[in-house]
Design a protein around this motif. Sequence first.
Motif, short mmCIF file in Angstrom:
data_model
loop_
_atom_site.label_atom_id
_atom_site.label_comp_id
_atom_site.label_asym_id
_atom_site.label_seq_id
_atom_site.Cartn_x
_atom_site.Cartn_y
_atom_site.Cartn_z
N LEU A 338 71.06 -51.11 74.76
CA LEU A 338 70.73 -51.06 73.33
C LEU A 338 70.25 -49.68 72.93
N TRP A 339 69.40 -49.09 73.76
CA TRP A 339 68.89 -47.74 73.43
C TRP A 339 70.04 -46.74 73.44
N GLY A 340 70.89 -46.83 74.46
CA GLY A 340 71.96 -45.86 74.55
C GLY A 340 72.99 -46.01 73.44
N GLN A 341 73.23 -47.23 72.98
CA GLN A 341 74.27 -47.43 71.97
C GLN A 341 73.78 -47.21 70.55
N PHE A 342 72.51 -47.58 70.27
CA PHE A 342 72.05 -47.55 68.88
C PHE A 342 71.03 -46.46 68.58
N VAL A 343 70.36 -45.90 69.60
CA VAL A 343 69.29 -44.93 69.33
C VAL A 343 69.62 -43.56 69.91
N CYS A 344 70.08 -43.53 71.14
CA CYS A 344 70.33 -42.25 71.81
C CYS A 344 71.42 -41.48 71.06
N GLY A 345 71.15 -40.24 70.78
CA GLY A 345 72.10 -39.39 70.10
C GLY A 345 72.09 -39.48 68.59
N GLN A 346 71.28 -40.38 68.02
CA GLN A 346 71.20 -40.49 66.56
C GLN A 346 70.40 -39.31 66.01
N VAL A 348 67.87 -37.10 63.67
CA VAL A 348 66.57 -37.39 63.05
C VAL A 348 66.79 -37.78 61.59
N GLY A 349 66.10 -38.83 61.17
CA GLY A 349 66.23 -39.31 59.80
C GLY A 349 67.12 -40.51 59.67
N SER A 427 57.49 -42.29 70.34
CA SER A 427 57.68 -41.35 69.23
C SER A 427 59.16 -41.05 68.98
N LEU A 428 60.02 -42.02 69.28
CA LEU A 428 61.43 -41.87 68.96
C LEU A 428 61.74 -42.50 67.59
N LEU A 429 61.06 -43.58 67.28
CA LEU A 429 61.24 -44.27 66.01
C LEU A 429 59.91 -44.37 65.28
N GLU A 430 60.02 -44.56 63.97
CA GLU A 430 58.82 -44.76 63.15
C GLU A 430 59.12 -45.89 62.15
N LEU A 431 58.19 -46.85 62.07
CA LEU A 431 58.38 -47.97 61.17
C LEU A 431 58.22 -47.51 59.72
N GLN A 432 59.24 -47.80 58.91
CA GLN A 432 59.22 -47.41 57.50
C GLN A 432 58.85 -48.59 56.61
N GLU A 433 59.45 -49.70 56.86
CA GLU A 433 59.15 -50.93 56.15
C GLU A 433 59.51 -52.08 57.09
N ILE A 440 62.75 -40.33 64.40
CA ILE A 440 61.90 -39.18 64.07
C ILE A 440 61.98 -38.09 65.15
N SER A 441 62.62 -38.41 66.27
CA SER A 441 62.72 -37.40 67.34
C SER A 441 63.83 -37.82 68.30
N THR A 442 64.41 -36.81 68.94
CA THR A 442 65.42 -37.09 69.96
C THR A 442 64.85 -36.96 71.37
#
Length: 528
Positions: A338-346, A348-349, A427-433, A440-442
Amino acid sequence: MAELAKREASTAGLKVPFGARDGLLYSPSAVDGGLACGCHCPGCGRKLLAKKGGTHRWHFAHYLGGGDEHCYETAVHKMAKQVLLAARQLDLPVWERIAHLSDLDHQLHQETLERPGRSWEYAQAKEEEWMAGMRPDVVLEDEHPTTVPLLVEVKVSHAVGHEKAALVRKRGWAMIEIDLSKLDADAVLGDAFERAVLQDAPRFWIHSPTAERLFEQVQAKVEQQVANRNALILAERARRDAERRSSEAKLDADRRRKERFRQKLRARHLPDLEALKELSSPAAAREQLTRLAERDALAIDLACRRYLGGAPLPPFLTQIPTGWQLIDTHPHLWQLKLWGQFVCGQPVGTRLKPGKWVPHLGRMVGFNAPLKRLFDAQQQDWQQARAKGFRRSYPYSAWFFEDWENELIPSPFDLIGDLADQLWAASLLELQERGVYEVISTEPDLAAFEPDRRVQPATPSPPPASPRDNPRQTHERVPAEELLRLEERGEPYNVCVICEMPFRSGDRCRCGTKLRPRIVRASPPYPR
């Protein structure tokens, strides 16, 4: 004692108010003065002098001195009987009594019987006539042969005793008592004494047969009223008991019907519930985790080469979340995918919704069939209840499951939420709502996963990082911003008791705790 002292003070100098002569008593005004009165003391029998001076009140005195309180009491007592024997009319006292009784509701029912005082004429008077065990002072009778004789007792110092009064009531006689114990010196002179005996002195009934019979009728009337009232009360209580039993019978029938329906719905899930209890035991969990680790070791190694370049798993992907038995794959593998497919390489923002990863998770690795069917039953029952207007808050639950079963059934949304929290801590993601995170970081910050270390005093502390580069301030800014948004809405919101994270009412904290949150009411906005 106080009453006796008061009477002695009021009769000082008048020890013998009446003198006896030829069997009758006389007042000083009815005889000659001095020894010429020819009187003796009714109490002790000694000679009396009639003192009729112009300065002092007329009275009798003992010729050779002496005398005591007994002389005064005997004189007053005998003179009262003499007045009653000579007169033919006497004022009778008021007779009053209240019949009262309480019903079953503790309500008081009462009725008063009052016979007013009246003047009674009598035709015959007898002094101290012996009457079957007692000797009253005076017995009065009128001309009617059916009338009960009236017994009169004169109180000077001693009232009618309880035994004497009980005997009078037992024999059915009528008796009054005339109280002369509080007469002053003026009341024993001339006509004043006669008026006191016949009219003015306090008097009360010892027993009145006629009044007692009337009172029995009044008492019977009150008892009948209470009996009628009690019958109504008992009928009302019986009606209420019947209604209560009928209502309880309906409730029992509804509970039995509901329980039968619940057991019917549970029946299809009994094998899955048995599997849930077996998989949730610590021994079975360790055994399954070991089996998955051996089975998925090659897949984990291949995923590490693909997403990490062969590096070991970072700490935020090595956690074993609660309820991991739901996914039929080792937790390290599905978290890494899940991390590799949806978060890794995304970049910032980028905004992510981890809740939408659940279908992908099922396609990538698959779920444990029994546990997934239980979760689907929970979700379906929860959605049906919400559609019918019932207020059912998250997490999902099914009414036909026991509470502990609902708590034990794992949720894929909770598992992905735990992974998102780990990425947030890194510190890779930050809850917005609610349900929405932002990249927020790679590069992860692993400070939150390091074990506590003892601070070395000799080692100088590094300079503080700027607010933009400090990940801890980033984490602290998220609850503050969420708190401001909730306060601006002006509605009550919840605060997690574990992580202190504020969130809207009806939602569930992303930390995954099932403890009841603290409810906070938003402060009213300041006027501008």
